[in-house]
Design a protein around this motif. Structure first.
Motif, PDB file in Angstrom:
ATOM      1  N   ASP A   1       0.832  -1.206   0.000  1.00 12.17           N
ATOM      2  CA  ASP A   1       0.000   0.000   0.000  1.00 12.17           C
ATOM      3  C   ASP A   1       0.862   1.250   0.000  1.00 12.17           C
ATOM      4  OD1 ASP A   1      -2.739   1.335   0.515  1.00 12.17           O
ATOM      5  OD2 ASP A   1      -1.512   2.065   2.175  1.00 12.17           O
ATOM      6  N   ARG A   2       1.890   1.243   0.844  1.00 11.14           N
ATOM      7  CA  ARG A   2       2.775   2.408   0.938  1.00 11.14           C
ATOM      8  C   ARG A   2       3.527   2.631  -0.375  1.00 11.14           C
ATOM      9  NH1 ARG A   2       7.341   1.780   5.216  1.00 11.14           N
ATOM     10  NH2 ARG A   2       5.580   0.848   6.343  1.00 11.14           N
ATOM     11  N   ALA A   3       3.809   1.545  -1.104  1.00 11.57           N
ATOM     12  CA  ALA A   3       4.542   1.655  -2.366  1.00 11.57           C
ATOM     13  C   ALA A   3       3.659   2.077  -3.527  1.00 11.57           C
ATOM     14  CB  ALA A   3       5.202   0.320  -2.692  1.00 11.57           C
ATOM     15  N   GLY A   4       2.341   2.051  -3.319  1.00 12.26           N
ATOM     16  CA  GLY A   4       1.437   2.458  -4.393  1.00 12.26           C
ATOM     17  C   GLY A   4       0.763   1.300  -5.103  1.00 12.26           C
ATOM     18  N   PHE A   5       0.670   0.155  -4.420  1.00 14.28           N
ATOM     19  CA  PHE A   5       0.010  -1.020  -4.982  1.00 14.28           C
ATOM     20  C   PHE A   5      -1.292  -1.317  -4.255  1.00 14.28           C
ATOM     21  CE2 PHE A   5       4.469  -2.059  -6.121  1.00 14.28           C
ATOM     22  CZ  PHE A   5       4.304  -2.434  -7.450  1.00 14.28           C
ATOM     23  N   ASP A   6      -2.191  -1.998  -4.949  1.00 13.84           N
ATOM     24  CA  ASP A   6      -3.348  -2.631  -4.332  1.00 13.84           C
ATOM     25  C   ASP A   6      -3.124  -4.137  -4.355  1.00 13.84           C
ATOM     26  OD1 ASP A   6      -4.848  -0.341  -3.780  1.00 13.84           O
ATOM     27  OD2 ASP A   6      -5.742  -0.315  -5.778  1.00 13.84           O
ATOM     28  N   LEU A   7      -3.390  -4.790  -3.247  1.00 14.51           N
ATOM     29  CA  LEU A   7      -3.280  -6.247  -3.185  1.00 14.51           C
ATOM     30  C   LEU A   7      -4.521  -6.849  -3.833  1.00 14.51           C
ATOM     31  CD1 LEU A   7      -1.795  -8.774  -2.186  1.00 14.51           C
ATOM     32  CD2 LEU A   7      -2.999  -8.518   0.003  1.00 14.51           C
ATOM     33  N   ALA A   8      -4.322  -7.539  -4.955  1.00 14.68           N
ATOM     34  CA  ALA A   8      -5.440  -8.078  -5.727  1.00 14.68           C
ATOM     35  C   ALA A   8      -5.730  -9.537  -5.400  1.00 14.68           C
ATOM     36  CB  ALA A   8      -5.146  -7.943  -7.225  1.00 14.68           C
ATOM     37  N   ASP A   9      -4.720 -10.291  -4.921  1.00 13.83           N
ATOM     38  CA  ASP A   9      -4.941 -11.703  -4.643  1.00 13.83           C
ATOM     39  C   ASP A   9      -3.890 -12.194  -3.657  1.00 13.83           C
ATOM     40  OD1 ASP A   9      -6.323 -14.332  -5.421  1.00 13.83           O
ATOM     41  OD2 ASP A   9      -4.220 -14.817  -5.762  1.00 13.83           O
TER      42      ASP A   9
END
Length: 321
Positions: free
Chosen positions: A279-287
């Motif tokens: 999240d902090r890096a700019g990602f969404d966890l999708a799976d």
């Protein structure tokens, strides 16, 4: 004046000491183990531990126990973090420049130690990995979530290149990045004749351009790094906005022997911790999926996608994991 949970008095009492100011200064920048802190400050462990106990006791520092090691860092949330953020301009000068030089030397030694370890065990790495993974094939985990066609894929921390031919099945071009010359030499031999190139570099400072890759894999590598969060931030930098990141690593465990046998720095990661860093890096966890392996360990696969900017007037909804 009585001290209570909402009173700042314990914080300012804790900070009214030159050694504790030095500690807050360096631990606001890096998470360090007790041994590393002792090396940086050049003090005895009992003295350092006493100061750390005071700072943890009032919430200005956080401690994290992992196996036989304890790590310390500045408070990441709450009123204490807000106070440290407000004091940041003064804390930046709250110690000798030699402290930061010593921290840089500690971090450099971490990386060199990891490089030496992997250079030494490179020829036996496939056997060692099978000892832990058993019948689990990371290539199958990657194929299951890799698009059918990819312009450029990269394996960050590729080791001897076991996943590079897998990526080449669907990618027009493949890059393998590793900091170990011995590992890269094996990877080059393994991928001869394939559209694969290797590059030497640290995952916290990737030798890749912004948005260069369309698909990234970080397989059983994060737990060797001194700063996994920085590596994930770099992965976001080099990944195209429509790309996909696959992280395969161990779920959190307590098998201290993994440090000695495999050079692990982290004893795996919880879903919550990895989600926080993504999240902090700019990602969404999708799976997220988990796969039991040997030694009572569990390999986790996280699939993440770059967070798209929110259009004006639209709510920000993250992927459900």
């Amino acid at each position: 004046m009585l001290e209570n949970a909402s009173s700042p008095l314990p914080w300012f009492k804790a900070l009214a000491d030159a050694t504790r100011l030095r500690l807050v200064r360096i631990l606001s920048r890096h998470e360090l183990s007790v041994g590393e802190i002792v090396a940086v400050l050049g003090m005895g462990q009992s003295r350092v531990s006493r100061h750390l106990g005071i700072l943890v006791g009032c919430g200005l520092l956080a401690s994290r126990r992992e196996g036989a090691w304890t790590f310390y860092s500045a408070a990441a949330g709450g009123e204490q973090a807000a106070l440290l953020a407000a004091l940041a301009p003064w804390l930046a000068a709250a110690g000798p420049e030699a402290d930061l030089t010593a921290v840089a030397a500690v971090l450099r030694e971490r990386r060199q130690e990891t490089r030496r370890f992997f250079n030494a065990i490179a020829p036996d790495w496939a056997t060692l990995r099978r000892e832990v993974l058993g019948d689990l094939d990371p290539g199958d985990l990657v194929r299951a979530v890799m698009p059918e066609t990819v312009a450029l894929a990269a394996d960050l921390g590729c080791g001897p290149g076991e996943l590079l031919p897998v990526l080449a099945e669907r990618a027009a071009a493949v890059i393998g990045v590793d900091s170990s010359p011995s590992m890269l030499a094996l990877a080059e031999r393994r991928t001869a004749g394939l559209p694969v190139g290797v590059r030497m570099g640290e995952l916290e400072h990737l030798p890749m351009a912004d948005g260069e890759a369309d698909f990234l894999v970080v397989c059983l590598t994060l737990h060797h790094l001194p700063d996994p969060a920085a590596a994930l931030a770099e992965a976001r930098r080099v990944l195209a906005d429509a790309g996909r990141l696959v992280v395969i690593d161990f779920a959190a465990h307590e098998d201290e022997a993994m440090r000695r046998r495999f050079g692990d720095r982290w004893l795996g990661f919880s879903r919550e911790k990895l989600s926080e860093w993504l999240d902090r890096a700019g990602f969404d966890l999708a799976d997220w999926s988990e796969h039991p392996v040997n030694r009572g360990l569990v390999a986790a696969r996280a699939v993440a996608v770059p967070r798209q900017p929110v259009r004006q007037g639209e709510p920000h909804e993250r992927h459900a994991a």
